[in-house]
Design an enzyme around this catalytic site. Structure first.
Site, PDB file in Angstrom:
ATOM      1  N   HIS A   1      -8.890   6.875   2.266  1.00 22.51           N
ATOM      2  CA  HIS A   1      -9.273   7.324   3.909  1.00 22.51           C
ATOM      3  C   HIS A   1     -10.631   8.226   3.775  1.00 22.51           C
ATOM      4  CE1 HIS A   1      -8.463   7.122   8.242  1.00 22.51           C
ATOM      5  NE2 HIS A   1      -7.850   6.012   7.823  1.00 22.51           N
TER       6      HIS A   1
ATOM      7  N   ARG B   1       0.845  -1.317   0.184  1.00 22.42           N
ATOM      8  CA  ARG B   1      -0.078  -0.159   0.061  1.00 22.42           C
ATOM      9  C   ARG B   1       0.860   1.168   0.030  1.00 22.42           C
ATOM     10  NH1 ARG B   1      -3.865   2.376   4.902  1.00 22.42           N
ATOM     11  NH2 ARG B   1      -1.700   3.666   5.093  1.00 22.42           N
TER      12      ARG B   1
ATOM     13  N   TRP C   1     -11.344  12.295   8.767  1.00 30.20           N
ATOM     14  CA  TRP C   1     -10.283  11.924   8.858  1.00 30.20           C
ATOM     15  C   TRP C   1     -10.132  10.890   8.056  1.00 30.20           C
ATOM     16  CZ3 TRP C   1      -7.696   7.846  11.401  1.00 30.20           C
ATOM     17  CH2 TRP C   1      -6.270   7.737  11.379  1.00 30.20           C
TER      18      TRP C   1
ATOM     19  N   ASP D   1      -5.049   3.995  -0.260  1.00 27.94           N
ATOM     20  CA  ASP D   1      -6.202   4.398   0.665  1.00 27.94           C
ATOM     21  C   ASP D   1      -6.441   5.627   0.533  1.00 27.94           C
ATOM     22  OD1 ASP D   1      -7.702   4.401   2.921  1.00 27.94           O
ATOM     23  OD2 ASP D   1      -6.688   3.277   4.192  1.00 27.94           O
TER      24      ASP D   1
ATOM     25  N   GLU E   1      -4.167  -7.324   5.448  1.00 29.00           N
ATOM     26  CA  GLU E   1      -3.172  -6.457   5.719  1.00 29.00           C
ATOM     27  C   GLU E   1      -2.305  -6.717   6.882  1.00 29.00           C
ATOM     28  OE1 GLU E   1      -5.445  -2.739   7.309  1.00 29.00           O
ATOM     29  OE2 GLU E   1      -3.574  -1.412   6.828  1.00 29.00           O
TER      30      GLU E   1
ATOM     31  N   TYR F   1      -2.924  11.745   6.198  1.00 25.39           N
ATOM     32  CA  TYR F   1      -2.990  10.271   6.841  1.00 25.39           C
ATOM     33  C   TYR F   1      -2.069   9.242   6.165  1.00 25.39           C
ATOM     34  CZ  TYR F   1      -4.526   5.511   6.859  1.00 25.39           C
ATOM     35  OH  TYR F   1      -4.557   4.161   6.767  1.00 25.39           O
TER      36      TYR F   1
ATOM     37  N   GLU G   1      -8.920   2.137  -1.850  1.00 27.19           N
ATOM     38  CA  GLU G   1      -9.622   1.733  -0.428  1.00 27.19           C
ATOM     39  C   GLU G   1     -10.218   2.948   0.029  1.00 27.19           C
ATOM     40  OE1 GLU G   1      -6.947   0.140   2.302  1.00 27.19           O
ATOM     41  OE2 GLU G   1      -8.237   0.863   3.910  1.00 27.19           O
TER      42      GLU G   1
ATOM     43  N   ARG H   1     -13.422  -5.268   3.780  1.00 28.27           N
ATOM     44  CA  ARG H   1     -12.208  -4.957   4.622  1.00 28.27           C
ATOM     45  C   ARG H   1     -12.591  -5.107   5.946  1.00 28.27           C
ATOM     46  NH1 ARG H   1      -7.999  -3.954   5.089  1.00 28.27           N
ATOM     47  NH2 ARG H   1      -7.707  -1.593   5.676  1.00 28.27           N
TER      48      ARG H   1
ATOM     49  N   GLU I   1     -13.358  -0.898   6.942  1.00 28.79           N
ATOM     50  CA  GLU I   1     -12.748  -1.137   8.034  1.00 28.79           C
ATOM     51  C   GLU I   1     -13.517  -0.538   9.147  1.00 28.79           C
ATOM     52  OE1 GLU I   1      -8.976   0.783   6.868  1.00 28.79           O
ATOM     53  OE2 GLU I   1      -9.471   2.360   8.057  1.00 28.79           O
TER      54      GLU I   1
HETATM   55  O1  KDG Z   1      -7.276   3.257  13.666  1.00 32.76           O
HETATM   56  C1  KDG Z   1      -7.491   3.757  12.571  1.00 32.76           C
HETATM   57  C2  KDG Z   1      -6.506   3.035  11.669  1.00 32.76           C
HETATM   58  O2  KDG Z   1      -6.493   1.496  11.901  1.00 32.76           O
HETATM   59  C3  KDG Z   1      -6.823   3.262  10.124  1.00 32.76           C
HETATM   60  O3  KDG Z   1      -6.503   4.464   9.952  1.00 32.76           O
HETATM   61  C4  KDG Z   1      -5.767   2.396   9.468  1.00 32.76           C
HETATM   62  O4  KDG Z   1      -6.970   2.748   7.077  1.00 32.76           O
HETATM   63  C5  KDG Z   1      -6.225   2.242   7.796  1.00 32.76           C
HETATM   64  C6  KDG Z   1      -5.674   0.986   7.222  1.00 32.76           C
HETATM   65  O5  KDG Z   1      -6.105   0.919   6.072  1.00 32.76           O
HETATM   66  O6  KDG Z   1      -5.008   0.166   7.818  1.00 32.76           O
HETATM   67 MG    MG Z   2      -7.857   1.896   5.656  1.00 28.45          MG
END
Ligand code: KDG
Ligand code: MG
Length: 403
Positions: free
Chosen positions: A213, A147, A403, A211, A340, A159, A237, A284, A263
């Site tokens: 995010h 990633r 975030w 990602d 992951e 991030y 992602e 995920r 996630e």
């Molecule tokens: O606690 C938040 C994280 O687990 C997250 O930001 C991690 O996005 C993430 C990832 O894909 O591992």
């Molecule tokens: Mg993620």
């Protein structure tokens, strides 16, 4: 067999972890991961004050019934705090059953569907060149799937990008949440250049992931997906805030870049539409936040019908117990996609000795009974909990953002 006691171990060997230890009258115990990054105390209290009193005296083999008791029986259903608490108990019960029957949990879930599990790790740098260096390092370690995140020119902190020389850790164990700044236009201009460069430098065999995010709108995500098609991503992602399941329809209509999300989901209802309308390629969700192995098996089965594969969240804010639980699930299902795997600092590895291991791009489980993870309580006690928060994010004009 009867559950005689259940207690929480809250520790911070490098970062915070909440672990439940469920003990039985036969001397066998099970472990479950209840860590919810930045909200650890809420899950601990939910377990301690509300669930543990109802566990004592039950037969730990009745895993489905206990799961339903805590899910349906609570009346107040779903949500990350509730589901992480139930998930920890569920993991610990599978651990107990495996140990009692002297077999790894994957054998209780249907047995091995493969010998090893492809995993991806993270490469990130403050600049494009730093990021290229990190990708080279990770390939050297044997990773076949990486990633890629990078600092974006014009944005101070972003991030997925670590402080120089440190492993990435968004939760800061000191003071109130820090604030990052976000500018979608800058991000969208930069990311295609990043992935083009990584693809050109490292060739076509490397699996590339990225990602976003949750920071894009559906139409922005559609544009990014289209622009990245040439670089053949394994997945893109968390493009949009995932509450808006139908938002994925628009993204899907415009791009063939594979999409991953989940996630932050905690029940099957969070992904039902995404799966049944085939709006995503990878789900995920992870075992701890998804309520345990019991519901995750059902989610994987639903996904299998629609050719959606799994890609369990495995950031280092879930403990090795959760990672092991994901691996047992992954090994047993047909529609496993990827896992992951960031690895853990040495201290975390010492607190949670485990049987699984990484070798040349793949994760392996040994035949230890149960989940194959233990906890060193004495060492854990030397590293007590420290309050920590995830960051918050604002647009450059100060508007609060995802975030
Ligand atoms: O606690 C938040 C994280 O687990 C997250 O930001 C991690 O996005 C993430 C990832 O894909 O591992
Ligand atoms: Mg993620």
């Amino acid at each position: 067999m009867k559950i005689t006691n259940a207690r929480l171990i809250v520790c911070s060997p490098g970062r915070n972890f909440v672990t439940i230890k469920i003990e039985t009258d036969e001397g066998i115990y099970g472990l479950g991961d209840a860590t919810l990054n930045g909200r650890e105390g809420a899950v601990a209290s939910y377990l301690q004050d509300h669930l543990i009193p109802c566990l004592i005296g039950r037969n730990p083999f009745d895993i489905e019934d206990i799961w339903q008791y805590f899910y349906k029986g609570a009346y107040w259903r779903r949500g990350p705090v509730t589901m992480s608490a139930i998930g920890a108990i569920d993991m610990a019960l599978w651990d107990i059953k495996g140990k009692a029957l002297q077999t790894p949990v994957y054998n209780l879930l249907g047995g091995k569907s493969r010998q090893r599990m492809l995993c991806y790790t993270h490469a990130n740098g403050r600049t494009l060149d730093d990021t290229l260096e990190k990708v080279a390092e990770k390939m050297e370690m044997g990773f076949e799937a990486i990633r890629v995140q990078s600092g974006v020119p014009g944005l101070e902190k972003i991030y997925g990008v670590a402080e120089k020389g440190k492993a990435y850790e968004p939760a800061i164990r000191d003071g109130l949440p820090y604030e990052e700044t976000w500018d979608t236009a800058k991000y969208l201009r930069f990311v295609p250049k990043l992935l083009e460069k990584v693809r050109d430098t490292f060739g076509e065999d490397l699996h590339l992931l990225h990602d976003s995010h949750h920071r894009l709108t559906p139409v922005e995500a559609a544009r990014l997906g289209k622009e990245l098609e040439a670089y053949d991503l394994f997945w893109l992602e968390d493009t949009i805030a995932a509450e808006l399941q139908q938002g994925f329809r628009l993204i899907r209509q415009h791009t063939t870049t594979p999409l991953a999300v989940g996630e932050v989901f905690n029940t099957i209802f969070d992904c039902q539409q995404l799966i049944t309308e085939q709006l995503i390629d990878y789900i995920r969700m992870t075992v701890s936040h998804g309520g345990g192995i019991t519901p995750m098996q059902k989610i994987a089965s639903l996904a299998e019908l629609y050719q959606v594969k799994t890609g369990c969240h495995g950031a280092s804010d879930m403990s090795p117990i959760c990672l092991a639980a994901c691996l047992h699930l992954n090994l047993s299902i047909n529609n496993f996609g990827i896992q992951e795997y960031m690895g853990y600092p040495d201290l975390t590895e010492e607190v949670f000795p485990h049987g699984y291991y990484f070798e040349r791009g793949f994760l392996y489980l040994t035949d230890q009974p149960g989940l194959g993870v233990d906890i060193d309580e004495d060492l854990a006690a030397k590293h007590p909990y420290q309050q920590a928060y995830l960051p918050v994010n604002r647009l450059t004009d100060g508007t609060l953002y995802n975030w």
